[in-house]
Design a protein around this motif. Structure first.
Motif, mmCIF file in Angstrom:
data_model
loop_
_atom_site.group_PDB
_atom_site.id
_atom_site.type_symbol
_atom_site.label_atom_id
_atom_site.label_comp_id
_atom_site.label_asym_id
_atom_site.label_seq_id
_atom_site.Cartn_x
_atom_site.Cartn_y
_atom_site.Cartn_z
ATOM 1 N N ALA A 95 0.848 -1.187 0.000
ATOM 2 C CA ALA A 95 0.000 0.000 0.000
ATOM 3 C C ALA A 95 0.884 1.238 0.000
ATOM 4 O O ALA A 95 1.760 1.387 0.858
ATOM 5 C CB ALA A 95 -0.914 0.005 1.230
ATOM 6 N N ALA A 96 0.661 2.123 -0.979
ATOM 7 C CA ALA A 96 1.565 3.270 -1.123
ATOM 8 C C ALA A 96 0.839 4.465 -1.693
ATOM 9 O O ALA A 96 -0.101 4.332 -2.481
ATOM 10 C CB ALA A 96 2.742 2.899 -2.033
ATOM 11 N N GLY A 97 1.306 5.641 -1.294
ATOM 12 C CA GLY A 97 0.832 6.873 -1.897
ATOM 13 C C GLY A 97 1.222 6.947 -3.362
ATOM 14 O O GLY A 97 2.059 6.177 -3.838
ATOM 15 N N GLY A 98 0.646 7.905 -4.090
ATOM 16 C CA GLY A 98 0.787 7.920 -5.539
ATOM 17 C C GLY A 98 1.995 8.635 -6.091
ATOM 18 O O GLY A 98 2.059 8.892 -7.296
ATOM 19 N N THR A 99 2.988 8.959 -5.264
ATOM 20 C CA THR A 99 4.188 9.631 -5.759
ATOM 21 C C THR A 99 5.321 8.633 -5.959
ATOM 22 O O THR A 99 5.325 7.546 -5.370
ATOM 23 C CB THR A 99 4.655 10.719 -4.777
ATOM 24 N N GLY A 155 3.029 -1.125 4.165
ATOM 25 C CA GLY A 155 2.677 0.251 3.864
ATOM 26 C C GLY A 155 3.910 1.095 3.619
ATOM 27 O O GLY A 155 4.900 0.993 4.358
ATOM 28 N N PHE A 156 3.856 1.935 2.598
ATOM 29 C CA PHE A 156 4.992 2.781 2.226
ATOM 30 C C PHE A 156 4.712 4.262 2.461
ATOM 31 O O PHE A 156 5.445 5.116 1.969
ATOM 32 C CB PHE A 156 5.374 2.544 0.768
ATOM 33 N N GLY A 180 2.022 7.804 2.825
ATOM 34 C CA GLY A 180 1.089 8.507 1.962
ATOM 35 C C GLY A 180 -0.345 8.155 2.352
ATOM 36 O O GLY A 180 -0.630 7.017 2.739
ATOM 37 N N TYR A 181 -1.234 9.132 2.239
ATOM 38 C CA TYR A 181 -2.619 8.894 2.647
ATOM 39 C C TYR A 181 -3.308 7.753 1.897
ATOM 40 O O TYR A 181 -4.132 7.044 2.480
ATOM 41 C CB TYR A 181 -3.432 10.185 2.520
ATOM 42 N N PRO A 182 -3.002 7.497 0.612
ATOM 43 C CA PRO A 182 -3.630 6.354 -0.055
ATOM 44 C C PRO A 182 -3.298 5.005 0.571
ATOM 45 O O PRO A 182 -3.984 4.018 0.310
ATOM 46 C CB PRO A 182 -3.078 6.446 -1.486
ATOM 47 N N ALA A 183 -2.246 4.939 1.383
ATOM 48 C CA ALA A 183 -1.902 3.681 2.060
ATOM 49 C C ALA A 183 -2.720 3.464 3.320
ATOM 50 O O ALA A 183 -2.809 2.332 3.823
ATOM 51 C CB ALA A 183 -0.415 3.666 2.410
ATOM 52 N N LEU A 184 -3.324 4.520 3.851
ATOM 53 C CA LEU A 184 -3.969 4.442 5.157
ATOM 54 C C LEU A 184 -5.143 3.457 5.214
ATOM 55 O O LEU A 184 -5.216 2.659 6.162
ATOM 56 C CB LEU A 184 -4.417 5.838 5.591
ATOM 57 N N PRO A 185 -6.097 3.452 4.261
ATOM 58 C CA PRO A 185 -7.223 2.513 4.373
ATOM 59 C C PRO A 185 -6.787 1.055 4.443
ATOM 60 O O PRO A 185 -7.322 0.274 5.240
ATOM 61 C CB PRO A 185 -8.038 2.794 3.102
ATOM 62 N N ALA A 186 -5.822 0.670 3.607
ATOM 63 C CA ALA A 186 -5.370 -0.730 3.589
ATOM 64 C C ALA A 186 -4.698 -1.093 4.906
ATOM 65 O O ALA A 186 -4.867 -2.213 5.412
ATOM 66 C CB ALA A 186 -4.413 -0.960 2.429
ATOM 67 N N MET A 187 -3.957 -0.162 5.495
ATOM 68 C CA MET A 187 -3.265 -0.457 6.736
ATOM 69 C C MET A 187 -4.237 -0.527 7.913
ATOM 70 O O MET A 187 -4.099 -1.362 8.805
ATOM 71 C CB MET A 187 -2.174 0.575 6.968
ATOM 72 N N LEU A 188 -5.241 0.326 7.909
ATOM 73 C CA LEU A 188 -6.274 0.238 8.937
ATOM 74 C C LEU A 188 -7.017 -1.092 8.830
ATOM 75 O O LEU A 188 -7.345 -1.721 9.842
ATOM 76 C CB LEU A 188 -7.252 1.405 8.802
#
Length: 407
Positions: A16-20, A104-105, A107-115
């Motif tokens: 799971a990672a942010g988009g940058t 998780g790497f 970035g906010y896009p990683a947060l839902p998967a980690m939760l």
């Protein structure tokens, strides 16, 4: 784990990672290493990350709503709602994909998967690319099993989480890592000095403003030997080209260079920002640098990223408010005053590299994998589609429904 390709056991992992690029480059490197070991990998990111160049073909991407949290609290409600919806979708993905661990790497896009992974009691690891623990990784630090870091010293790390730290480094692209064993390009007292200037994926206007005039202020004996490659924003190209022409300095300019690895291999000196991936590549290859941290970077993390390489003597850091043509010329002159100075700085940068970062991170992730018997059962259950995409037999439709995008 030994890092050898397994002969039978295959596991599933979600990254799971942010988009940058700063978040995704190490994620892609880990995915490549895990796939090499015979595992199946899926990516959770945002729309930008799902379409970024360089994503491995074997890794499906799932776009989940993540939300943004700015300074205005009134907008937080929408962000929280999006995160909760993304968490539900991630849980559905996990039910079908059955990951042995989630990584998780940041970035906010990683947060839902980690939760979702922590609530489902799936082993979870975070990787921090910067020398300051990012906000999402900071939020999740108390819930995860391990915190992989790129630097020995990471700021904003709570003392109670220190036992979870595993120093692995920051994985870089294989094509960059392949340059590590090549010699620093020859640089003699009368030879060409090749300078590479980049400011991240979109360039940086401050580099366009300062670098041409700074190079023009070098002593004539050095200025006449310059060969510059500079990445610029599209709107800056014409004026930068005109400046180099007026200074009679040979320069190749572009908004993007597909062969950046080759240009890095030829460079004697790098000038640019201090993002995590930039530092990782400079130390992997061993290139001296003048680094100008992005002043608006969260928690000033780019300045912290320069600490190790500058202390070792592999780079010099200039704060943007002090980044003037005169100061730049002064620092270049000090670095390139003789051939040995640049070569020594290159070796110092090389010594800071951690070329086994992807392997060490994969070892850490595998240590949280499932039991051997479960591995055997899972391998036997995979159908033809699962063998290529990591989907348990008979559950392809559920897997497809779990993400908004399947690239």
């Amino acid at each position: 784990m030994s890092g050898d390709v397994p002969t039978g056991a295959s596991r599933h992992y979600v990254l799971a990672a942010g988009g940058t690029g700063g978040h995704l480059i190490p994620a892609f490197a880990l995915a490549t290493e895990l796939e090499r070991r015979g595992h199946h990998v899926a990516l959770v990111t945002d729309e930008r990350g799902a379409n970024i160049p360089g994503k491995p073909d074997f890794m499906p991407a799932h776009v989940l709503p993540a939300g943004r949290f700015g300074k205005n609290p009134l907008r937080w409600f929408g962000g929280i709602r999006a995160v909760l919806e993304g968490r539900k979708m991630a849980l559905r993905l996990f039910e079908s994909f059955q990951p042995s661990a989630v990584v998780g790497f940041g970035g906010y896009p990683a947060l839902p998967a980690m939760l979702a992974s922590t609530s489902a009691e799936i082993p979870t690891v975070v990787h921090e690319q910067n020398a300051v623990l990012g906000r999402v990784n900071r939020l999740m630090a108390g819930r995860v099993q391990a915190i992989a870091t790129a630097y020995p010293d990471v700021e904003q790390m709570a003392e109670k989480h220190l036992a979870k730290i595993e120093l692995v480094g920051n994985p870089v692209r294989p094509e960059v890592l392949a340059l590590r064993d090549e010699d620093f390009p020859p640089f003699t007292e009368d030879g060409i000095l090749r300078v590479l200037v980049t400011g991240g994926s979109q360039g940086a206007s401050v580099l366009s403003d300062v670098v041409p005039d700074g190079l023009a202020m070098l002593q004539p004996a050095l200025r006449q030997r310059l060969q510059v490659t500079q990445q610029c924003r599209p709107e800056d190209l014409d004026r930068v080209r005109e400046r180099y022409r007026n200074h009679d300095i040979p320069a190749e300019l572009g908004t993007y260079f597909e062969d950046m690895e080759a240009r890095l291999a030829d460079a004697h000196l790098f000038i640019g920002r201090a993002g995590a991936s930039t530092i990782a590549e400079l130390t992997a290859v061993g290139r001296p640098a003048i680094l100008v941290p992005l002043p608006i970077a969260t928690d000033d993390h780019q300045a912290s990223n320069t600490r190790e390489i500058t202390k070792a003597g592999g780079a010099r850091m200039i704060r943007q408010e002090r980044f003037t043509p005169k100061e730049l010329a002064k620092q270049i002159q000090a670095l390139a005053q003789n051939p040995g100075s640049l070569a020594n700085a290159a070796h110092a940068a090389w010594n800071c590299g951690r070329p086994d970062a992807a392997k060490k991170l994969a070892d850490l992730v595998e240590s949280f994998g499932g039991a051997e018997m479960m591995d055997v059962i899972r391998v036997g259950a995979n159908n033809a589609r699962g063998a290529s995409q990591g989907v348990p037999a008979g559950q392809g439709a559920a897997f497809d429904a779990a993400g908004e995008a399947h690239k």
